[in-house]
Design an enzyme around this catalytic site. Structure first.
Site, short mmCIF file in Angstrom:
data_model
loop_
_atom_site.label_atom_id
_atom_site.label_comp_id
_atom_site.label_asym_id
_atom_site.label_seq_id
_atom_site.Cartn_x
_atom_site.Cartn_y
_atom_site.Cartn_z
CG ASN A 152 -2.03 1.03 1.12
OD1 ASN A 152 -2.88 0.91 0.23
ND2 ASN A 152 -2.03 2.03 1.98
CD GLU A 153 -1.56 5.69 0.10
OE1 GLU A 153 -1.23 5.87 1.29
OE2 GLU A 153 -2.49 6.29 -0.44
CD GLU A 312 -6.49 4.29 -0.73
OE1 GLU A 312 -6.39 5.32 -0.03
OE2 GLU A 312 -5.79 3.29 -0.55
CG HIS A 363 -10.96 8.71 6.03
ND1 HIS A 363 -11.72 8.54 4.89
CD2 HIS A 363 -9.75 9.14 5.61
CE1 HIS A 363 -10.99 8.87 3.83
NE2 HIS A 363 -9.79 9.25 4.24
C1 GLA Z 1 -4.31 6.27 2.27
C2 GLA Z 1 -4.33 4.78 2.54
C3 GLA Z 1 -5.64 4.27 3.04
C4 GLA Z 1 -6.24 5.23 4.02
C5 GLA Z 1 -6.38 6.58 3.38
C6 GLA Z 1 -7.07 7.60 4.24
O1 GLA Z 1 -4.61 6.60 0.99
O2 GLA Z 1 -3.94 4.02 1.41
O3 GLA Z 1 -5.42 3.02 3.65
O4 GLA Z 1 -5.43 5.34 5.13
O5 GLA Z 1 -5.11 7.07 3.07
O6 GLA Z 1 -7.20 8.82 3.60
#
Ligand code: GLA
Ligand code: ZN
Length: 673
Positions: A152-153, A312, A363
């Site tokens: 992830n990211e 996202e 969120h």
């Molecule tokens: C990132 C993460 C998600 C979540 C979002 C919240 O993009 O990939 O898991 O934490 O931020 O904005």
């Protein structure tokens, strides 16, 4: 590779991160019912599930994941399945505390959050490969599987680790890049402050030093950290390709992250089967829809112009900014469709159902705490229907007008310490140039400095501090062959090792710009200068001035006051078939527009004056047809002229002449062939 879409997904992607493990299974039934109601087509599952999937080393519990994937499949929802390697379980850290990353200051992070990873750790790499292999074996042929979502990211929340394992890795990486310690000394300019090395073993990561460390070392460390993360991505991707052929692999980018320690997405874009991106509105008082458009354009460019996917964004407020306003009615749809206009094959969210517990419980989500009797839910359902009616544009490409040169390495270099002024920020210049082009209703592609630019009538170069010789030649050829170039100050200064190009500034761009710069003279805080133009008009600059010497270029605007009074401020150089403009001070967007207007004239780009500010018009075109998006970000109803008649897809009506776009709304017209 480039045309890849999620397997078996025949509509636009619509859905979000789905974390069923946070809920009793009874809630899952309601989830899938609501997903059907909203027209959800795909969800991302399992991104943070490692601790539940492998509760003990080598012991797996896939039962719950089997059940939810089956349930999603029964309900016609495709799955973007995560490899959970961004969140190793506690047992892993207890066994391998050395896999926790170390900050530049020498502090080891703890686990209990997410993303606590030293990417050089052999134990981490092995454990990540094992869980990825297990998942790939188990789900390769699951009928719901559409896409693999690795990690992830990458790059956040920890962009680099400074531990001893990384130090060893850095030494090996340096040897592969430079070939010898002597070559490292040369590249880094270590004949300075006693930094000379006689063996690799003496070289450390750029850890906390009493004063500024070696800038080239810091730059190489960014490259090393980026390459190491990419190596780990590739390792997982290759397992998935081998065990799960035919299912594309992605990892979610954050292309427009405003932190300079971002990864190099040009390089990452080449590694994924499908480019996906996460984007959140930054509510710092600037125009969020402009930042969004820039993020989307950058993502499309990283994908080489091919369709990509917004994996996202948020239905309403986020929870991690100092102040997190709710989105206004209609804003979510406008955001979503703006991404689609600029090439996204859908709009996904973080997250499906709002958490009750944990750090992200405040969120926003598709199913909010307020439940389905809420504005957010009603807008989610409506967006699902809107996206459904746009399925025909899949595979079409956004049509660009102009290009902006963009390079993460230059940004990294430019963000190091001890520069001529701390008021200059590379990203700020890119944002300003982008905003000016946006306000001229031009769709912007981003391009690597060494990429082929010949397709673009106009190319802008905001603060490309690090410019390789090859990039300099590329820009020169672009102009010689008829292109129009606009370059801002602090470009063309250093090479890939942060060494100043020999001779006067701007070494790599002297020829193409037809000038040299003798000296910079940044302005004091709050200070500004006036520059005067051809017909006596005057503009205001701040932050930066410099002493430009024309060597072929003609001054068009001149400093009227300030340290460089009487000298050229903005120049124009005819070279070969083209023209190169140079802007030597920081102009605000309105002033920059005056210069870009002249450059657009050189480039033969007609102004689109009939469109009001904050009305965005973007086209996607391809085998599926020609689609015109009109997004009205204003509070007034507007009319957008149509070149040809067509069908408005969100309302299903015939559209011709002037298309009415009510305040805050979006219209998408499929133009008649
Ligand atoms: C990132 C993460 C998600 C979540 C979002 C919240 O993009 O990939 O898991 O934490 O931020 O904005
Ligand atoms: Zn490390």
């Amino acid at each position: 590779m480039r045309e890849t879409t999620p397997k078996g997904l025949h509509r636009l992607a619509f859905g979000g991160d789905y974390n069923p493990e946070q809920w009793p299974e009874s809630v899952w039934q309601e989830d899938v019912r609501l997903m059907r109601e909203a027209g959800v087509t795909m969800v991302s599952v399992g991104i943070f599930s490692w601790a539940l999937l492998e509760p003990e080393p080598g012991t797996y519990d896939f039962g719950w994941l089997d059940r939810i994937l089956d349930l999603l499949h029964e309900n016609d929802v495709r799955v973007d399945l995560g490899t959970p390697t961004v969140a190793p379980p506690a047992w892993f850290y207890r066994a391998h505390p050395e896999a926790l990353p170390v900050s530049r200051e020498g502090v080891r992070y703890s686990y209990g959050s997410r993303g606590a990873i030293c990417h050089s750790s052999p134990a981490y790499r092995e454990a990540a490969a094992r869980i990825t292999t297990q998942l790939a074996r188990r789900y390769a042929t699951h009928p719901a599987l559409a896409l693999w979502h690795v990690h992830n990211e990458y790059g956040v929340p920890v962009s680099a680790c400074y531990c001893d394992t990384c130090a060893d890795g850095f030494r090996r990486w340096l040897d592969a890049r430079h070939g010898s310690v002597e070559a490292v000394n040369e590249a880094w300019g270590t004949a300075f402050w006693g930094q000379h090395y006689t063996s690799y073993e003496q070289i450390d990561p750029p850890r906390l030093t009493p004063t500024v460390g070696n800038p080239a070392q810091q730059l190489d460390y960014r490259r090393f950290a980026d390459a190491t993360m990419r190596e780990n991505f590739r390792a997982e991707r290759d397992v998935l390709h081998r065990l799960s052929p035919g299912v594309p692999v992605t990892t979610n980018f954050m292309t427009a992250l405003s932190q300079s320690d971002s990864v190099d997405y040009w390089a990452w874009g080449r590694e994924v089967d499908l480019v996906t991106n996460d984007h959140y509105l930054i509510t710092d008082g600037r125009r969020t829809h402009v930042n969004l458009a820039m993020a989307a354009d950058l993502t499309r460019s990283v994908a080489g112009g091919a369709p990509w996917l917004l994996l996202e964004h948020s239905t309403s407020g986020v929870n991690w900014q100092p102040r997190n306003p709710a989105k206004r009615p209609g804003e979510m749809a406008r955001n979503s469709l703006a991404h689609v206009a600029r090439g996204s094959e859908g709009a996904m969210f973080f997250q499906w159902r709002q958490s009750r517990r944990g750090a992200e419980k405040f969120h926003s989500s598709m199913v909010p705490h307020a439940g389905t009797d809420s504005r957010v839910w009603r807008e989610v359902v409506r967006l699902g229907a809107d996206l459904d009616s746009l399925a025909g544009l899949r595979g079409t490409r956004t049509v660009p007008d102009v290009a902006m040169v963009w390079d993460w390495h230059s940004w990294w270099a430019q963000s190091l310490e001890w520069r001529p002024t701390e008021d200059h920020e590379a990203r700020e210049r890119a944002d300003a140039f982008y905003e000016t082009l946006y306000d001229r209703h031009l769709t912007v592609d981003f391009a690597h400095p060494e990429a082929d630019l010949s397709a673009y009538p106009l190319v802008v170069v905001p603060a490309l501090y690090l410019t390789t010789e090859a990039a300099g030649r590329n820009l020169r050829e672009y102009v010689e062959n008829g292109g129009t170039l606009v370059v801002s100050y602090f470009s063309g200064i250093v090479d890939e090792h942060d060494a100043v190009h020999p001779g006067a500034y701007p070494g790599a761009l002297r020829d193409v710009l037809g000038l040299t710069v003798e000296e910079w003279s940044p302005l004091g805080e709050g200070e500004s200068v006036r520059i005067t133009g051809p017909d006596g008009a005057s503009l205001t600059g701040d932050v930066w001035t410099e002493f430009v010497v024309e060597r072929g270029a003609r001054p068009v605007w001149t400093y009227a006051d300030g340290p460089a009074a009487g000298r050229p401020a903005v120049t124009r150089h005819r070279l070969g078939e083209g023209t190169a403009w140079y802007v030597s001070t920081r102009l605000d967007t309105a002033s920059l527009d005056v210069i870009l207007s002249a450059a657009c004239e050189d480039a033969g780009i007609e102004p689109r004056v009939e469109l009001p500010r904050d009305v965005e018009v973007v086209r996607r075109s391809g085998d599926g047809g020609d689609f015109l998006f009109a997004l009205n970000h204003t509070a007034h109803d507007v009319k957008v002229p149509l070149e040809s008649p067509g069908t408005e897809l969100l309302g299903g009506e015939h559209a011709a002449g002037h298309l009415p776009v009510p305040a805050g709304s979006v219209r998408v017209v499929r133009l008649d062939a």
